[in-house]
Enzyme design. Sequence first.
Site, PDB file in Angstrom:
ATOM      1  N   HIS A  64       7.151 -22.209 -12.389  1.00 55.76           N
ATOM      2  CA  HIS A  64       6.232 -21.534 -13.260  1.00 55.76           C
ATOM      3  C   HIS A  64       6.198 -22.314 -14.689  1.00 55.76           C
ATOM      4  CE1 HIS A  64       9.075 -19.346 -15.622  1.00 55.76           C
ATOM      5  NE2 HIS A  64       9.707 -19.283 -14.286  1.00 55.76           N
ATOM      6  N   ASP A  65       4.968 -22.453 -15.169  1.00 56.13           N
ATOM      7  CA  ASP A  65       4.747 -22.901 -16.441  1.00 56.13           C
ATOM      8  C   ASP A  65       5.286 -24.450 -16.787  1.00 56.13           C
ATOM      9  OD1 ASP A  65       3.852 -20.405 -18.048  1.00 56.13           O
ATOM     10  OD2 ASP A  65       5.430 -19.733 -17.044  1.00 56.13           O
TER      11      ASP A  65
END
Lengths: 257, 293
Positions: A168-169
């Site tokens: 994620h991210d």
Amino acid sequence: MLPPDMKASFVHWLRRRKSLFRIAKKVQSAYVFLHNHVHADPNSLRKRPLLARRTRIGEGTVVDPTAFVSETGVRIGRNCRIGPSAVILAHSIIEDDAEIGPGCVVGSQGFVLLRKGLRTVAVKSTGGVRIGRGVKVEANSCFDRATFRGRTEVGDRTIIGPAVHIAHDVRTGADCRIAIQAMVAGQVAIGDGALIGHDSSISHFLEIGRGAVVKDSAVVTKNVDDGQVVEGNFAIDSAKFRKFMESNAASGGAGSR
Amino acid sequence: MKLSDIKGGHRVERDGEFLSIAEMPRWRSGALVPITDATQIDRLSRSNFHGCVVISKTLLPKVPKDVGVIVSDRSFEELCEIHNDIVKEGSFYKPLVENVIDCSAEIHQTAVISGKGVRIGKRCIIGPKAMILEGSTLEDDAVIGPGAVIGNEDPLSFRKGSALEKALSSGGVIIRKDVEIHANCNVSRAVFGGSTEIGAGAKFDNLISIGQNAKVGERSFLAACASIGSNVDMGEEVWIGPNSTVSSGVTLGDKAYVTIGAVVVGDVGQGKKVTGNPAIDHDIFIERLKKMR
């Protein structure tokens, strides 16, 4: 939310001050509680969620009949190729000329968890994934959604090998190469033209500089500067690593450690 | 089943009865267990074991009196042969039952559920392209991510003469309550009966592989690309770092912490933190690393 690089330094600063860190943890869990209830609820009042939009697939894109593309919330550009058994979930954007290999999963849930005594709170991911122009992804790679807002970004013309995990991210720059089985943990920023060697791991919150090289099976736990070459488990500068190994071998020392 | 009932001319030193087949360290009482070294038989005799063992002639004096014995220098291969013969005969292991799938489970249209031996509990969510194969049990509220494969066969194999033969899988997978398994994970089904067990509240990231007959502890977190070998016994609230490897037959204590990229080859005590390849105590590792830096 803060951008990932600022967040990284902020987290390190907090960790050094333990009482503040404890308060921050409480604030964080309260934030997550609100987030899970407000944003991840499909009936929430959030403005125009991406989920509601119908999937659009550009001209000349070939989606294999065995692949699964979510009916809502996906945008695929022109002349893309989606391989057999690939899964493209909602909140994903795939730009023109990208190739997604067989068995890839784009837009799965991120792995962000909080322990609360015996209970575990999983933070529901609400962001998306953007795969840049001309990106090539081989078989069985996974891309997680961003946790809160924004997108996990894969830069233009990046080449990603099989069984790679992009958490994620993560933001990777343009023209990166990420080899087989590499693991990029949450919120990492990778500069343009970096090379991530096969089976290597990059710990969360780190920054990998432009044109940096992470060698095979390296475990990166500190930031890597522009153009730096790192090697080893945990990774240190490659020149130092080689020198240490040679001096160790000359003095009859056993192994690297 | 009695040792003397096994066909195939195995050398039975002392007759005994067994209910299942198991490997160290995840043995069960009443099981037939292969013993490959002295520490294993010591551990077994200390823990009030009843059942049978396959053991080499040199270790024979250490076996407790009431335990049935088959003598073989290749104990593991011998056990695999016995197992394959039993599976082909077909009366020892329970046959697969009909599927039981709760109506409140959300199963994606592209998911694959095997035709036999699958149980899916209440409110389970099974993602696109996920596969739930024979012998898998999902308890309530389990979440299986896209592309995950539950209950694939373990490539456990043994040498028979010059050829390599595969041990037939006869066990299953149990996934307890509130388990979350993300994209493209593999969970192998147990080979010798019993089941690979994922404890309640365990959370898996993407691309994790779990070997046959392993036990993942309750509320453990496994980060991306971790691989757990077969017969691993894990305590509660363990953290397995990203891209780390846990070798077969290793025991991890409660709240053990395996950091990023570690390769665990030995047992890890309660609350211990290990790092490196091969993994050693974290503090010692960092001290040595500072010398290199």
